[in-house]
Design an enzyme around this catalytic site. Structure first.
Site, PDB file in Angstrom:
ATOM      1  N   LYS A 177       5.880   5.991   7.358  1.00  0.00           N
ATOM      2  CA  LYS A 177       5.457   5.465   8.223  1.00  0.00           C
ATOM      3  C   LYS A 177       6.482   4.929   9.434  1.00  0.00           C
ATOM      4  O   LYS A 177       7.800   4.525   8.626  1.00  0.00           O
ATOM      5  CB  LYS A 177       4.533   4.385   8.104  1.00  0.00           C
ATOM      6  N   HIS A 226       0.606  -1.476  -0.040  1.00  0.00           N
ATOM      7  CA  HIS A 226      -0.135   0.161   0.120  1.00  0.00           C
ATOM      8  C   HIS A 226       0.858   0.791  -0.314  1.00  0.00           C
ATOM      9  O   HIS A 226       2.413   0.818   1.049  1.00  0.00           O
ATOM     10  CB  HIS A 226      -0.749   0.693   1.277  1.00  0.00           C
ATOM     11  N   ASP A 259      -6.566  -6.703  -1.643  1.00  0.00           N
ATOM     12  CA  ASP A 259      -4.999  -6.524  -2.432  1.00  0.00           C
ATOM     13  C   ASP A 259      -4.589  -7.755  -3.790  1.00  0.00           C
ATOM     14  O   ASP A 259      -3.604  -7.287  -3.787  1.00  0.00           O
ATOM     15  CB  ASP A 259      -4.397  -7.182  -0.621  1.00  0.00           C
ATOM     16  N   TYR A 306       1.382   1.664  13.936  1.00  0.00           N
ATOM     17  CA  TYR A 306       2.496   2.377  13.424  1.00  0.00           C
ATOM     18  C   TYR A 306       1.670   3.645  13.455  1.00  0.00           C
ATOM     19  O   TYR A 306       0.745   4.176  13.934  1.00  0.00           O
ATOM     20  CB  TYR A 306       2.475   1.963  11.804  1.00  0.00           C
TER      21      TYR A 306
END
Length: 184
Positions: free
Chosen positions: A71, A61, A167, A131
């Site tokens: 991130k 992603h 996905d 995260y």
């Protein structure tokens, strides 16, 4: 905190100073001044946590435009293989990936700046991942690359992965647009 550069420019591994005794342990997950000294952006605006089962693959992603995300990734429980793919056109490592095992036993973090696609596979029975992000989630700015893209040839260290339908419909690497351009 100890910081290590990876073989891909701008990706960094952070190992916290852990203070342990018979009661357990303590460490700082985030410290504004220290992160600034390590040249990691400190403008985090969203925290996320995910729980996943063994053999899960999430990713790859990324977000584009004003919603491009950096991130700071950490595993709270379990073990994952964390993967970052350089999608910065003109980068000497464009299309290359870096992977690292993150776990509750090694307590490492990875800093993934904007310009990378991110994903992970779960290597333990379950895993809880935390995260911090530098931009909020925006579905209209979200993009993805197929986890099993033949050009990337990522070894996820698992067989028969559990992958979401969403996905499984991600783009091939060769189809991504020039949303990120490498700057020296």
């Amino acid at each position: 905190m100890k910081i290590e550069n990876t073989k891909i420019k701008d990706l960094k591994i952070i190992t916290p100073d852990i203070f342990s005794d018979e009661r357990g342990y303590f460490f700082e997950m985030f410290h504004t001044k220290k992160f600034k000294e390590m040249e990691i952006p400190i403008n985090f605006v969203q925290d996320n946590q995910s729980f996943s089962k063994y053999r899960t693959i999430r990713g790859l992603h990324y977000q584009i435009g004003e919603f491009a995300q950096g991130k700071l990734v950490h595993v709270v429980q379990g073990k994952i293989l964390d993967v970052a793919v350089d999608i910065r056109f003109s980068s000497p490592t464009f299309g290359k990936y870096f992977s690292i095992e993150l776990s509750d036993s090694n307590q490492k973090f990875i800093w993934i700046p904007p310009g990378f696609a991110h994903g992970f596979s779960v290597l333990s029975e379950t895993a809880v991942m935390f995260y911090k992000c530098t931009a909020v989630y925006s579905p209209t700015h979200e993009r993805g690359i197929l986890f099993n893209d033949p050009d990337l040839n990522i070894d996820w260290k698992i067989e028969n992965p559990l992958v979401s339908e969403k996905d499984r419909k991600n783009s091939n690497f060769r189809e991504i647009e020039k949303d990120f351009v490498f700057r020296k």
